[in-house]
Design a protein around this motif. Structure first.
Motif, PDB file in Angstrom:
ATOM      1  N   HIS A 134      -2.657  -9.198  -1.193  1.00 15.85           N
ATOM      2  CA  HIS A 134      -3.051  -7.827  -0.860  1.00 15.85           C
ATOM      3  C   HIS A 134      -4.108  -7.862   0.250  1.00 15.85           C
ATOM      4  O   HIS A 134      -3.941  -7.255   1.295  1.00 15.85           O
ATOM      5  CB  HIS A 134      -3.571  -7.062  -2.078  1.00 15.85           C
ATOM      6  CG  HIS A 134      -4.006  -5.684  -1.707  1.00 15.85           C
ATOM      7  ND1 HIS A 134      -3.124  -4.753  -1.206  1.00 15.85           N
ATOM      8  CD2 HIS A 134      -5.226  -5.082  -1.681  1.00 15.85           C
ATOM      9  CE1 HIS A 134      -3.781  -3.640  -0.897  1.00 15.85           C
ATOM     10  NE2 HIS A 134      -5.052  -3.819  -1.178  1.00 15.85           N
ATOM     11  N   ASP A 163       0.776  -1.246   0.000  1.00  8.97           N
ATOM     12  CA  ASP A 163       0.000   0.000   0.000  1.00  8.97           C
ATOM     13  C   ASP A 163       0.804   1.290   0.000  1.00  8.97           C
ATOM     14  O   ASP A 163       0.503   2.193   0.794  1.00  8.97           O
ATOM     15  CB  ASP A 163      -0.967   0.004   1.190  1.00  8.97           C
ATOM     16  CG  ASP A 163      -1.799  -1.253   1.263  1.00  8.97           C
ATOM     17  OD1 ASP A 163      -1.292  -2.269   1.774  1.00  8.97           O
ATOM     18  OD2 ASP A 163      -2.940  -1.229   0.787  1.00  8.97           O
ATOM     19  N   ASN A 190      -6.603  -3.599  -4.784  1.00  5.05           N
ATOM     20  CA  ASN A 190      -7.914  -3.226  -5.319  1.00  5.05           C
ATOM     21  C   ASN A 190      -7.912  -1.850  -5.973  1.00  5.05           C
ATOM     22  O   ASN A 190      -8.808  -1.523  -6.734  1.00  5.05           O
ATOM     23  CB  ASN A 190      -8.977  -3.297  -4.229  1.00  5.05           C
ATOM     24  CG  ASN A 190      -8.593  -2.546  -2.986  1.00  5.05           C
ATOM     25  OD1 ASN A 190      -7.494  -2.732  -2.453  1.00  5.05           O
ATOM     26  ND2 ASN A 190      -9.465  -1.684  -2.504  1.00  5.05           N
ATOM     27  N   HIS A 191      -6.902  -1.012  -5.703  1.00  3.15           N
ATOM     28  CA  HIS A 191      -6.867   0.317  -6.315  1.00  3.15           C
ATOM     29  C   HIS A 191      -6.011   0.383  -7.579  1.00  3.15           C
ATOM     30  O   HIS A 191      -5.925   1.447  -8.184  1.00  3.15           O
ATOM     31  CB  HIS A 191      -6.339   1.346  -5.308  1.00  3.15           C
ATOM     32  CG  HIS A 191      -7.314   1.630  -4.218  1.00  3.15           C
ATOM     33  ND1 HIS A 191      -8.518   2.255  -4.437  1.00  3.15           N
ATOM     34  CD2 HIS A 191      -7.288   1.349  -2.891  1.00  3.15           C
ATOM     35  CE1 HIS A 191      -9.179   2.361  -3.306  1.00  3.15           C
ATOM     36  NE2 HIS A 191      -8.453   1.806  -2.347  1.00  3.15           N
ATOM     37  N   ASP A 214      -1.931  -2.067  -4.040  1.00  3.71           N
ATOM     38  CA  ASP A 214      -2.248  -0.640  -3.893  1.00  3.71           C
ATOM     39  C   ASP A 214      -0.978   0.181  -4.095  1.00  3.71           C
ATOM     40  O   ASP A 214      -0.578   1.001  -3.265  1.00  3.71           O
ATOM     41  CB  ASP A 214      -2.908  -0.340  -2.542  1.00  3.71           C
ATOM     42  CG  ASP A 214      -4.370  -0.777  -2.496  1.00  3.71           C
ATOM     43  OD1 ASP A 214      -4.883  -1.252  -3.535  1.00  3.71           O
ATOM     44  OD2 ASP A 214      -5.000  -0.650  -1.426  1.00  3.71           O
ATOM     45  N   HIS A 228      -3.554  -3.972   2.691  1.00  5.44           N
ATOM     46  CA  HIS A 228      -4.932  -3.506   2.514  1.00  5.44           C
ATOM     47  C   HIS A 228      -5.551  -2.831   3.745  1.00  5.44           C
ATOM     48  O   HIS A 228      -6.375  -1.944   3.585  1.00  5.44           O
ATOM     49  CB  HIS A 228      -5.830  -4.661   2.034  1.00  5.44           C
ATOM     50  CG  HIS A 228      -7.227  -4.236   1.736  1.00  5.44           C
ATOM     51  ND1 HIS A 228      -7.538  -3.363   0.705  1.00  5.44           N
ATOM     52  CD2 HIS A 228      -8.415  -4.520   2.344  1.00  5.44           C
ATOM     53  CE1 HIS A 228      -8.853  -3.169   0.686  1.00  5.44           C
ATOM     54  NE2 HIS A 228      -9.400  -3.852   1.664  1.00  5.44           N
TER      55      HIS A 228
END
Ligand SMILES: [Fe+2]
Ligand SMILES: [Fe+2]
Length: 237
Positions: A166, A9, A83-84, A53, A195
């Motif tokens: 993630h 992240d 997820n991003h 991320d 995450h």
């Protein structure tokens, strides 16, 4: 002996800077702090796992600025999708565009010396009240992708196995899941995941269960400094 580090992240955004301190004062200048810590800790013969991320960019052309900064860091960098990471739509396009020190983990596995790394993005898991029918579909697909990653280890020689994810491998109640079953089946020693941020960090399972050491490595959960998760010997035992 090389070392393996992990951080998740980084949420970089050089193309369209997105101040992250709206998520807490601890995020102020987080990108520079992450890069400085990587330069300080990770050597040219080491591996740095970036557990998803990676960038807020939605298009590859914008993410390339962040990927350029990552490419300049010492050592080999192994990236997985969060997820991003909407910019990461075509593996081939990303691979063609990035520095050779950047490698991608997607439905396959990666060998670094005598250590194998498998895993993937994952998704929200059953057992939490916010888990929807749509989540169920995505979650099933992601578990199959993680399974493919582990299956790709067949015939490969390694002494240690790390799972890099993630999403957390357990729901917020820390119940076992199809993901933890896969990790146990394949003999994973250490599982790193990201995450979870801010107040969510407390929901992550950290510790040992059924012989596997679980470690949350989202940037804000580890003070924006990569953590060392394993050593790798050059050959295979
Ligand atoms: Fe995420
Ligand atoms: Fe994140």
């Amino acid at each position: 002996m090389s070392r393996i580090f992990a951080i998740g992240d980084p949420h970089l955004s050089r193309a369209r800077p997105k101040p992250m301190d709206v998520f807490g004062d601890n995020w102020a200048g987080h990108d520079e702090r992450i890069f400085a810590a990587c330069r300080e800790l990770v050597g040219p013969d080491d591996l740095l796992i970036l557990a998803g991320d990676i960038s807020w960019a939605t298009r590859l052309v914008d993410a390339l600025l962040d990927l350029e900064d990552i490419g300049k860091l010492p050592g080999t960098k192994l990236l997985l999708k969060g997820n991003h990471d909407f910019w990461w739509s075509s593996r081939a396009k990303v691979e063609r565009a990035v520095h050779e020190s950047i490698r991608l983990l997607q439905n396959d596995s990666f060998l670094f010396g005598d250590v194998a790394i498998a895993g993937g993005r994952g998704w929200t898991l059953p057992g939490d009240e916010w888990f929807t029918d749509e989540d169920e579909k995505i979650s099933r697909r992601e578990v199959e992708r993680i399974r493919l990653s582990f299956e790709s280890l067949a015939g490969r020689k390694y002494s240690h196995l790390i799972a890099a994810l993630h999403y957390p491998p357990m729901n917020s109640r820390h119940e076992g899941s199809e993901v933890t079953e896969l990790l146990e089946h394949y003999g994973v020693e250490t599982c790193i995941y990201g995450h979870l941020h801010g107040d969510g960090i407390a929901a992550g399972f950290v510790g040992e269960r059924n012989g596997i050491r679980y470690r949350l490595v989202s940037a804000d959960s580890i003070g924006f400094r990569p953590v060392e998760v394993a050593h790798a010997k050059p050959g295979v035992l």
